[in-house]
Design a protein around this motif. Sequence first.
Motif, PDB file in Angstrom:
ATOM      1  N   CYS A  97      -0.403  17.761 -11.100  1.00 17.67           N
ATOM      2  CA  CYS A  97       0.710  17.076 -12.047  1.00 17.67           C
ATOM      3  C   CYS A  97       0.091  16.596 -12.862  1.00 17.67           C
ATOM      4  O   CYS A  97      -0.605  17.021 -13.885  1.00 17.67           O
ATOM      5  N   TYR A  98       1.003  15.403 -13.387  1.00 16.00           N
ATOM      6  CA  TYR A  98       0.509  14.720 -14.759  1.00 16.00           C
ATOM      7  C   TYR A  98      -0.607  13.961 -14.547  1.00 16.00           C
ATOM      8  O   TYR A  98      -1.681  14.216 -15.527  1.00 16.00           O
ATOM      9  N   GLY A  99      -0.996  13.257 -13.406  1.00 17.65           N
ATOM     10  CA  GLY A  99      -2.019  12.430 -13.354  1.00 17.65           C
ATOM     11  C   GLY A  99      -2.226  11.715 -12.020  1.00 17.65           C
ATOM     12  O   GLY A  99      -1.324  11.915 -11.274  1.00 17.65           O
ATOM     13  N   PRO A 100      -2.928  10.577 -11.864  1.00 17.11           N
ATOM     14  CA  PRO A 100      -3.126   9.984 -10.565  1.00 17.11           C
ATOM     15  C   PRO A 100      -1.587   9.405  -9.971  1.00 17.11           C
ATOM     16  O   PRO A 100      -1.621   8.945  -8.862  1.00 17.11           O
ATOM     17  N   GLU A 101      -0.912   8.924 -10.906  1.00 15.04           N
ATOM     18  CA  GLU A 101       0.302   8.225 -10.504  1.00 15.04           C
ATOM     19  C   GLU A 101       1.237   9.207 -10.194  1.00 15.04           C
ATOM     20  O   GLU A 101       2.535   8.769  -9.777  1.00 15.04           O
ATOM     21  N   CYS A 102       1.149  10.531 -10.520  1.00 12.49           N
ATOM     22  CA  CYS A 102       2.196  11.551  -9.840  1.00 12.49           C
ATOM     23  C   CYS A 102       1.903  11.991  -8.803  1.00 12.49           C
ATOM     24  O   CYS A 102       0.965  12.305  -8.333  1.00 12.49           O
ATOM     25  N   ILE A 103       2.718  11.805  -7.763  1.00 14.01           N
ATOM     26  CA  ILE A 103       2.534  12.180  -6.348  1.00 14.01           C
ATOM     27  C   ILE A 103       3.337  13.578  -5.942  1.00 14.01           C
ATOM     28  O   ILE A 103       3.284  13.752  -4.809  1.00 14.01           O
ATOM     29  N   ARG A 104       3.634  14.260  -6.908  1.00 14.80           N
ATOM     30  CA  ARG A 104       4.171  15.276  -6.620  1.00 14.80           C
ATOM     31  C   ARG A 104       3.383  16.436  -5.989  1.00 14.80           C
ATOM     32  O   ARG A 104       3.671  17.284  -5.013  1.00 14.80           O
ATOM     33  N   SER A 105       2.062  16.221  -6.456  1.00 10.39           N
ATOM     34  CA  SER A 105       1.015  17.231  -5.814  1.00 10.39           C
ATOM     35  C   SER A 105       0.662  16.975  -4.538  1.00 10.39           C
ATOM     36  O   SER A 105       0.366  17.909  -3.595  1.00 10.39           O
ATOM     37  N   ARG A 106       0.853  15.767  -4.266  1.00  7.72           N
ATOM     38  CA  ARG A 106       0.603  15.319  -2.784  1.00  7.72           C
ATOM     39  C   ARG A 106       1.777  16.314  -1.909  1.00  7.72           C
ATOM     40  O   ARG A 106       1.652  16.949  -0.830  1.00  7.72           O
ATOM     41  N   TYR A 107       2.863  16.170  -2.260  1.00 11.21           N
ATOM     42  CA  TYR A 107       3.942  16.731  -1.434  1.00 11.21           C
ATOM     43  C   TYR A 107       3.994  18.451  -1.535  1.00 11.21           C
ATOM     44  O   TYR A 107       4.061  19.093  -0.462  1.00 11.21           O
ATOM     45  N   PHE A 147       0.757  -1.157  -0.039  1.00 11.75           N
ATOM     46  CA  PHE A 147      -0.022  -0.055  -0.207  1.00 11.75           C
ATOM     47  C   PHE A 147       0.749   1.436   0.219  1.00 11.75           C
ATOM     48  O   PHE A 147       1.982   1.266   0.511  1.00 11.75           O
ATOM     49  N   GLY A 148       0.462   2.269  -0.837  1.00 12.08           N
ATOM     50  CA  GLY A 148       1.106   3.425  -0.731  1.00 12.08           C
ATOM     51  C   GLY A 148       0.344   4.498  -1.635  1.00 12.08           C
ATOM     52  O   GLY A 148      -0.745   4.502  -2.025  1.00 12.08           O
ATOM     53  N   PRO A 149       1.050   5.775  -1.537  1.00 11.50           N
ATOM     54  CA  PRO A 149       0.224   6.953  -2.530  1.00 11.50           C
ATOM     55  C   PRO A 149      -0.041   6.433  -4.004  1.00 11.50           C
ATOM     56  O   PRO A 149      -0.620   6.893  -4.677  1.00 11.50           O
ATOM     57  N   ARG A 150       1.089   5.544  -4.448  1.00 14.39           N
ATOM     58  CA  ARG A 150       0.787   5.069  -5.707  1.00 14.39           C
ATOM     59  C   ARG A 150       1.640   3.630  -5.498  1.00 14.39           C
ATOM     60  O   ARG A 150       2.181   3.400  -4.825  1.00 14.39           O
ATOM     61  N   THR A 151       1.232   2.938  -6.983  1.00 14.44           N
ATOM     62  CA  THR A 151       1.642   1.376  -6.691  1.00 14.44           C
ATOM     63  C   THR A 151       3.163   1.263  -6.642  1.00 14.44           C
ATOM     64  O   THR A 151       3.515   0.525  -5.971  1.00 14.44           O
ATOM     65  N   SER A 152       4.173   2.232  -7.166  1.00 14.55           N
ATOM     66  CA  SER A 152       5.220   2.213  -7.197  1.00 14.55           C
ATOM     67  C   SER A 152       6.162   2.914  -5.863  1.00 14.55           C
ATOM     68  O   SER A 152       7.271   2.871  -5.708  1.00 14.55           O
ATOM     69  N   SER A 153       5.327   3.224  -5.101  1.00 11.11           N
ATOM     70  CA  SER A 153       5.800   4.000  -3.897  1.00 11.11           C
ATOM     71  C   SER A 153       4.969   3.552  -2.577  1.00 11.11           C
ATOM     72  O   SER A 153       4.122   4.098  -1.989  1.00 11.11           O
ATOM     73  N   PRO A 154       5.516   2.249  -2.079  1.00  7.92           N
ATOM     74  CA  PRO A 154       4.614   1.534  -1.057  1.00  7.92           C
ATOM     75  C   PRO A 154       5.105   2.222   0.073  1.00  7.92           C
ATOM     76  O   PRO A 154       6.119   2.850   0.442  1.00  7.92           O
ATOM     77  N   VAL A 155       4.512   2.183   1.422  1.00 10.88           N
ATOM     78  CA  VAL A 155       4.759   2.718   2.631  1.00 10.88           C
ATOM     79  C   VAL A 155       6.075   1.862   3.142  1.00 10.88           C
ATOM     80  O   VAL A 155       6.446   0.782   2.896  1.00 10.88           O
ATOM     81  N   ASP A 156       6.663   2.525   3.997  1.00 15.65           N
ATOM     82  CA  ASP A 156       8.014   2.066   4.726  1.00 15.65           C
ATOM     83  C   ASP A 156       7.337   1.710   6.120  1.00 15.65           C
ATOM     84  O   ASP A 156       7.119   2.497   7.037  1.00 15.65           O
TER      85      ASP A 156
END
Length: 318
Positions: free
Chosen positions: A271-281, A131-140
Motif C-alpha cells: 500500500c502507501y506505507g506503514p500507516e496504511c493497513i489495506r495490505s493487512r486486510y 494499541f492497534g494496527p496503526r495509531t488511528s485504528s485502535p483495537v475494539d
Amino acid sequence: PEVARVLWLLESAGAESVSILDGGVPGWIAAGGTLSAAEREPPAAVWVREPRNDRLASRGYVEEHYGEPGFEIIDTRDRSTWEGTPREGGETAGARLGHIPHSLSYDFHAFLLEDDVLRKPEDTRTLFGRFGPRTSSPVDLEWEFIVHDDGFSGEGALGYFLLRRVGIEKVRYYPGGWADWSARSDLPVVRFIDAGEIMERLDREGTSADADQAPPSFVLLDVRHFSAFRRGHLPGAINLYSDGVSDSLDLYVARGWPQIDRTRDPVVTYCYGPECIRSRYAATTAARLGFLNVERFYGGIEEWEDEGGVTVVRPPRP
C-alpha cells in the motif's frame, strides 16, 4: 508466565475465583508477610466444576476466526519474530517464518512496572486501548481476543491473565501457539518483506519498469486507489483496491498468473506505507483464498521510492 498459565488452567477447568499474588514472594515479604517451612498435606477433594471451553482457543478455532470482524489475534512473540525476520542461527532449517494472518504483535510486559509489579487496572486498560494496527485504528475492547505465544514460553497465558484483570471477559488462550500453527504446511502464514527482497526477485525474473509484466513466480498486489497506482507503481504489479480483493483476486490471478501454485508461490501485498493497513486486510483475504505463503511489503510505495526503486507510470486513459 508460569503462574499465569496455572491461572488459565484453573479457569479453564471451571474455577470461579482465581487470584495471583501481585509481586510474588518478594512482594509478600516486602509487605511484612512471613514464610513457613512447614509441610502441609492438601485435603482430599473431588473437582465438580464444569470446564470453561470459552477460555481455550484450539487451532481449528483460530483458523475459523482469523480476520473476522469481532475477533483479534494477539501474538506475544517479539515483533521481529512476528514479522518473519530470519535470525542468525535462531531458526531451524525449513522453519516457517511470520505470523498467523491478521494477527497483531504486542508485548504484554508493558503492563508491568519494575520487579513485575502490575500497573493499575485502569491504567492498563487505557494503555491497551491505544494499541492497534496503526495509531488511528485502535483495537475494539468489546471484541474477542485470542492470545498466543511460541507454544512454549507461556507469554500468551500472561497476556490472557492481564486482559482478564482489566475487565476484558472475551479472551481465549491458544496454548499450541506458533509451534502448533506453523507445523501445519496447509495453514497460511504471513510475513513481512522489504524493498530489497522485491528488487532482487524482480531482477532475477527479468521484470523491468519498461516491460511492466507480471513476475512469473509471485503475485504482486497494489491495493491503493487507482489514481495513486497510475502515478507510479512497482513493476509487474496489478491494482486491486483492498475492498475488491475478495471478489476479484481469483479472476486477476487466473488472467495474469495461471501457472501460480497457491500452496507454494507467494502473493505480495503493498500500500502507501506503514500507516496504511489495506495490505493487512488484503493479505488476510489472500490467505482465505488459499495462498499459504502471504507476504506484506510493509513499507509500501514510500519505502520503495526511498530505496531508489523504479516505478511504472501509467498514462491516463484517453
